[in-house]
Design a protein around this motif. Structure first.
Motif, PDB file in Angstrom:
ATOM      1  N   ASN A   1      -8.767   2.372   4.039  1.00 33.80           N
ATOM      2  CA  ASN A   1      -7.309   2.377   4.095  1.00 33.80           C
ATOM      3  C   ASN A   1      -6.779   1.530   2.943  1.00 33.80           C
ATOM      4  OD1 ASN A   1      -4.899   3.258   5.015  1.00 33.80           O
ATOM      5  ND2 ASN A   1      -4.832   2.015   6.860  1.00 33.80           N
ATOM      6  N   HIS A   2      -6.800   0.200   3.084  1.00 34.15           N
ATOM      7  CA  HIS A   2      -6.464  -0.666   1.956  1.00 34.15           C
ATOM      8  C   HIS A   2      -7.213  -1.980   2.106  1.00 34.15           C
ATOM      9  CE1 HIS A   2      -3.783  -3.281   4.330  1.00 34.15           C
ATOM     10  NE2 HIS A   2      -3.244  -2.193   4.847  1.00 34.15           N
TER      11      HIS A   2
ATOM     12  N   ALA B   1       0.829  -1.209   0.000  1.00 34.47           N
ATOM     13  CA  ALA B   1       0.000   0.000   0.000  1.00 34.47           C
ATOM     14  C   ALA B   1       0.864   1.260   0.000  1.00 34.47           C
ATOM     15  CB  ALA B   1      -0.919  -0.007   1.222  1.00 34.47           C
ATOM     16  N   ASP B   2       0.227   2.384  -0.273  1.00 40.06           N
ATOM     17  CA  ASP B   2       0.932   3.672  -0.302  1.00 40.06           C
ATOM     18  C   ASP B   2       0.478   4.602   0.822  1.00 40.06           C
ATOM     19  OD1 ASP B   2      -1.606   3.895  -1.404  1.00 40.06           O
ATOM     20  OD2 ASP B   2      -1.059   5.582  -2.685  1.00 40.06           O
ATOM     21  N   CYS B   3      -0.260   4.076   1.802  1.00 39.73           N
ATOM     22  CA  CYS B   3      -0.819   4.914   2.869  1.00 39.73           C
ATOM     23  C   CYS B   3       0.106   4.911   4.086  1.00 39.73           C
ATOM     24  CB  CYS B   3      -2.225   4.429   3.244  1.00 39.73           C
ATOM     25  SG  CYS B   3      -2.368   2.645   3.470  1.00 39.73           S
TER      26      CYS B   3
ATOM     27  N   THR C   1      -5.188   0.330  -2.540  1.00 38.00           N
ATOM     28  CA  THR C   1      -5.743   1.600  -2.074  1.00 38.00           C
ATOM     29  C   THR C   1      -6.467   2.275  -3.230  1.00 38.00           C
ATOM     30  OG1 THR C   1      -3.731   2.822  -2.649  1.00 38.00           O
ATOM     31  CG2 THR C   1      -3.842   1.871  -0.421  1.00 38.00           C
TER      32      THR C   1
ATOM     33  N   THR D   1      -5.631   4.918  -4.655  1.00 43.06           N
ATOM     34  CA  THR D   1      -4.615   5.387  -5.612  1.00 43.06           C
ATOM     35  C   THR D   1      -4.232   4.282  -6.581  1.00 43.06           C
ATOM     36  OG1 THR D   1      -3.727   6.843  -3.900  1.00 43.06           O
ATOM     37  CG2 THR D   1      -2.363   6.478  -5.845  1.00 43.06           C
TER      38      THR D   1
ATOM     39  N   GLU E   1      -3.660  -5.183  -0.267  1.00 48.98           N
ATOM     40  CA  GLU E   1      -3.188  -3.829   0.048  1.00 48.98           C
ATOM     41  C   GLU E   1      -3.482  -2.836  -1.073  1.00 48.98           C
ATOM     42  OE1 GLU E   1       0.521  -3.134   1.961  1.00 48.98           O
ATOM     43  OE2 GLU E   1       0.426  -4.956   3.178  1.00 48.98           O
TER      44      GLU E   1
ATOM     45  N   LYS F   1       6.946   6.763   2.295  1.00 44.50           N
ATOM     46  CA  LYS F   1       6.549   6.979   0.907  1.00 44.50           C
ATOM     47  C   LYS F   1       7.746   7.327   0.031  1.00 44.50           C
ATOM     48  CE  LYS F   1       1.750   8.478   1.578  1.00 44.50           C
ATOM     49  NZ  LYS F   1       0.777   9.580   1.371  1.00 44.50           N
TER      50      LYS F   1
END
Length: 390
Positions: free
Chosen positions: A138-139, A56-58, A94, A96, A92, A64
């Motif tokens: 979130n994911h 994920a990117d969160c 998201t 995005t 995971e 990041k």
């Protein structure tokens, strides 16, 4: 555990439209859209099943900066295109990464999705307002399938807000070959308490899918950190795709490759993402239920296991993905194959020994000195990276 029905989605040339089933069993998209019959394939000589935790990117900004999600998610579309799976479970995901996937022309042309961005039109501008099925808090997990989705639902599991996602598909022209695929991402971290929770979460999935009366596949980042967690395979009567096709005594399914999907030795991203990490683990699995009507024609394999750019630390994820090619009918007996609905005795013996080896149930900790050394080195690297020196 409870289940809730979900929508599924197909690109109609203009947008990702919701698809429903009519009383006559035909696929019909809502919103007055049409899907060309020749764009939906229902029979495959070879079926490729895949799973991948995309990372994920969160995260906070300093993580990041390291994991460079824009580059990884751009690669993800290329990776899926090159792998060309029939059905794939992603963990995971998201909003995005889902947006990137939904923009990919190959995915638009070939797949049904179990989640879609909720796009509202305001004066010609598209604004994203979350996801229609609500899976990506979130994911979460998303399934992409070339097979039309006959049923889609989410399954809640113990001790987690993250739901598993299950789909029903028809493997070939025979209606009796309907099966379920379920993508799950269990609770992480190597502690005895979490190992018990993961076992319960997997049991929750089995308790929902088994009574439905069709074979099924459970796939995803199951976070089986300890060797003794192979007990979930034994206790639930699963056939582990990797073990079945690498730990057998039948050639070519007998190379004893350990199949680590989380591998700090081979994945250069891990030390930068998790300073001080040193483990090799088979966290990701593809598990077939007993009686699954298919045969593997090649050993289960890793994918997303090379750096995005040669000579650079960046890999597609901290995990490697898995895929396996199966067929429902054996036409040429001269080719090697192994059934996926019946456990190989040699593979089962190895899993059973792992399950019995449960003396070491300590929680994973780096230790103070190793932690300090790892983070001091990592902070120096981050500083150099921020200044463009790395």
């Amino acid at each position: 555990m409870s289940r809730r029905q979900l929508r599924n989605f197909r690109w109609n040339g203009t947008q990702w439209a919701t698809v429903t089933r009519s009383p006559y069993g035909e696929l019909e998209p809502k919103l007055s859209t049409t899907i060309q019959e020749d764009s939906i394939q229902t029979v495959y000589e070879t079926i490729r099943i895949a799973t991948f935790n995309i990372l994920a990117d969160c995260f906070p900004w300093f993580i990041k900066m390291v994991i460079r999600s824009d580059e990884r998610f751009e690669w993800l579309c290329i990776g899926i295109t090159n792998l060309n799976p029939t059905i794939i479970g992603l963990n995971e995901v998201t909003t995005t990464s889902l947006e990137q996937l939904q923009r990919c022309s190959f995915i638009r042309e070939n797949y049904f999705l179990t989640e879609s961005l909720d796009e509202r039109q305001f004066d010609g501008n598209t604004e994203s307002n979350g996801c229609i099925n609500g899976l990506l808090s979130n994911h979460g997990c998303v399934i992409l399938s070339k097979f039309p989705l006959l049923e889609v639902f989410a399954i809640s599991v113990s001790g987690s807000n993250r739901e598993a996602v299950a789909v029903k598909v028809q493997l070939n022209s025979k209606i009796e070959n309907c099966v379920y695929f379920c993508a799950q991402h269990t609770t992480a971290y190597q502690t005895p308490e979490n190992a018990q929770l993961r076992a319960q979460q997997i049991s929750d999935i089995v308790n929902v899918l088994q009574p439905l009366g069709h074979p099924f596949v459970l796939m995803g980042d199951l976070n089986l950190h300890y060797n003794f967690e192979d007990s979930v395979v034994i206790n639930n009567g699963f056939i582990d795709a990797w073990a079945q096709t690498h730990f057998s005594r039948i050639y070519p399914f007998n190379d004893e490759n350990q199949g680590y999907t989380f591998d700090v030795v081979k994945n250069n991203l891990i030390p930068y993402y998790i300073p001080g990490e040193y483990r090799q683990m088979r966290l990701d699995r593809i598990l077939f239920s007993c009686g699954f009507p298919a045969f593997a024609i090649k050993p289960c394999a890793l994918w997303a296991n090379e750096p995005i750019k040669s000579g650079n630390y960046l890999f597609p994820s901290d995990h490697f993905g898995l895929f396996i090619d199966i067929v429902t009918d054996i036409i040429n007996d001269s080719k090697a194959f192994i059934p996926m609905g019946e456990s190989d005795p040699s593979a089962e013996d190895i899993l059973f020994m792992n399950a019995q080896n449960n003396k070491n149930q300590r929680a994973y900790r780096l230790g103070l000195i190793r932690t300090i050394e790892a983070y001091v080195s990592h902070m120096a690297w981050l500083g150099a990276f921020a200044l463009g020196l790395k």
